[in-house]
Design a protein around this motif. Sequence first.
Motif, PDB file in Angstrom:
ATOM      1  N   MET A   1      -0.471   5.235  -7.784  1.00 40.06           N
ATOM      2  CA  MET A   1      -0.425   5.580  -9.072  1.00 40.06           C
ATOM      3  C   MET A   1       0.636   4.518  -9.876  1.00 40.06           C
ATOM      4  O   MET A   1       1.574   4.190  -9.262  1.00 40.06           O
ATOM      5  N   ARG A   2      -0.022   3.789 -10.843  1.00 41.46           N
ATOM      6  CA  ARG A   2       0.725   2.755 -11.508  1.00 41.46           C
ATOM      7  C   ARG A   2       1.696   3.335 -12.827  1.00 41.46           C
ATOM      8  O   ARG A   2       0.985   4.140 -13.413  1.00 41.46           O
ATOM      9  N   TYR A  48       7.623   0.436 -12.600  1.00 42.55           N
ATOM     10  CA  TYR A  48       7.610   1.017 -11.315  1.00 42.55           C
ATOM     11  C   TYR A  48       6.253   0.328 -10.681  1.00 42.55           C
ATOM     12  O   TYR A  48       6.510   0.333  -9.270  1.00 42.55           O
ATOM     13  N   GLY A  49       5.256  -0.018 -11.302  1.00 44.35           N
ATOM     14  CA  GLY A  49       4.252  -0.509 -10.457  1.00 44.35           C
ATOM     15  C   GLY A  49       3.489   0.648  -9.908  1.00 44.35           C
ATOM     16  O   GLY A  49       3.674   1.747 -10.082  1.00 44.35           O
ATOM     17  N   GLU A  50       2.809   0.285  -8.623  1.00 38.64           N
ATOM     18  CA  GLU A  50       2.091   1.143  -7.957  1.00 38.64           C
ATOM     19  C   GLU A  50       3.217   1.819  -7.165  1.00 38.64           C
ATOM     20  O   GLU A  50       3.832   1.500  -6.456  1.00 38.64           O
ATOM     21  N   ASP A  52       3.477   4.957  -4.177  1.00 35.06           N
ATOM     22  CA  ASP A  52       2.719   5.995  -3.335  1.00 35.06           C
ATOM     23  C   ASP A  52       2.988   7.414  -3.509  1.00 35.06           C
ATOM     24  O   ASP A  52       4.330   7.786  -3.914  1.00 35.06           O
ATOM     25  N   GLU A  53       2.079   8.138  -3.352  1.00 32.74           N
ATOM     26  CA  GLU A  53       2.075   9.660  -3.478  1.00 32.74           C
ATOM     27  C   GLU A  53       3.393  10.499  -2.717  1.00 32.74           C
ATOM     28  O   GLU A  53       3.930  11.104  -3.359  1.00 32.74           O
ATOM     29  N   HIS A 166       1.703   7.378 -16.534  1.00 27.58           N
ATOM     30  CA  HIS A 166       0.740   7.039 -15.653  1.00 27.58           C
ATOM     31  C   HIS A 166       0.033   5.735 -16.312  1.00 27.58           C
ATOM     32  O   HIS A 166      -0.647   6.277 -17.469  1.00 27.58           O
ATOM     33  N   ARG A 168      -3.095   3.606 -16.581  1.00 28.45           N
ATOM     34  CA  ARG A 168      -4.431   3.565 -15.929  1.00 28.45           C
ATOM     35  C   ARG A 168      -5.169   2.166 -16.401  1.00 28.45           C
ATOM     36  O   ARG A 168      -5.649   1.922 -17.544  1.00 28.45           O
TER      37      ARG A 168
END
Length: 193
Positions: A1-2, A48-50, A52-53, A166, A168
Amino acid sequence: MRLFAAVLPPDDVIQDLADAVAPLRGLPAGQRLRWTAPANWHLTLAFYGEVDEERLPALRERLARAAAHTAPFALSLAGAGQFGRGRALWAGVQGDVRDLGFLASRAEAAARRAGLRLEEHRRYRPHLSLARSGRGAAPPDVRPVLEALDGYRGRSWPVEELALVHSRLPRSGIPGEQPRYETAARWRLGVSG
């Protein structure tokens, strides 16, 4: 998630600025800019950029702490400026800007403590992005737009929340399409648990 952390101005503050900006889109310089939709207007605290879950629960926990350790404060939107000689046009921020800077530092520290790798720390410059010039094109002379917004003074509002947003990115390939922003989480300032 970005993802990014942000302060989201209330709807009436956004509408007031949108009303002030609307006639500027028709100026010669304004016609050469890609204007950000008012629904996407925000004050970025930390990008934060991408993410991870598996890092998300730790980030949420750390952001909740950051919000709990920050008392509510007041801001207003005022004036305008530019980055990159007209490549990006923004509305300025007044009020408890020092408190906003503290919240931005806490949002960045929360990410680092949650194990996220961020870009090199830069001095925080509070602003609300309004428009950008097209890629590859010479940026327009935005002085008329800046002069028109120079006297803009929005109403003050109490900042009471920290938001995790988030982003998108567009996938259609349509030129000028903008990202969609969705609020993933919110935390009240000055409130624990």
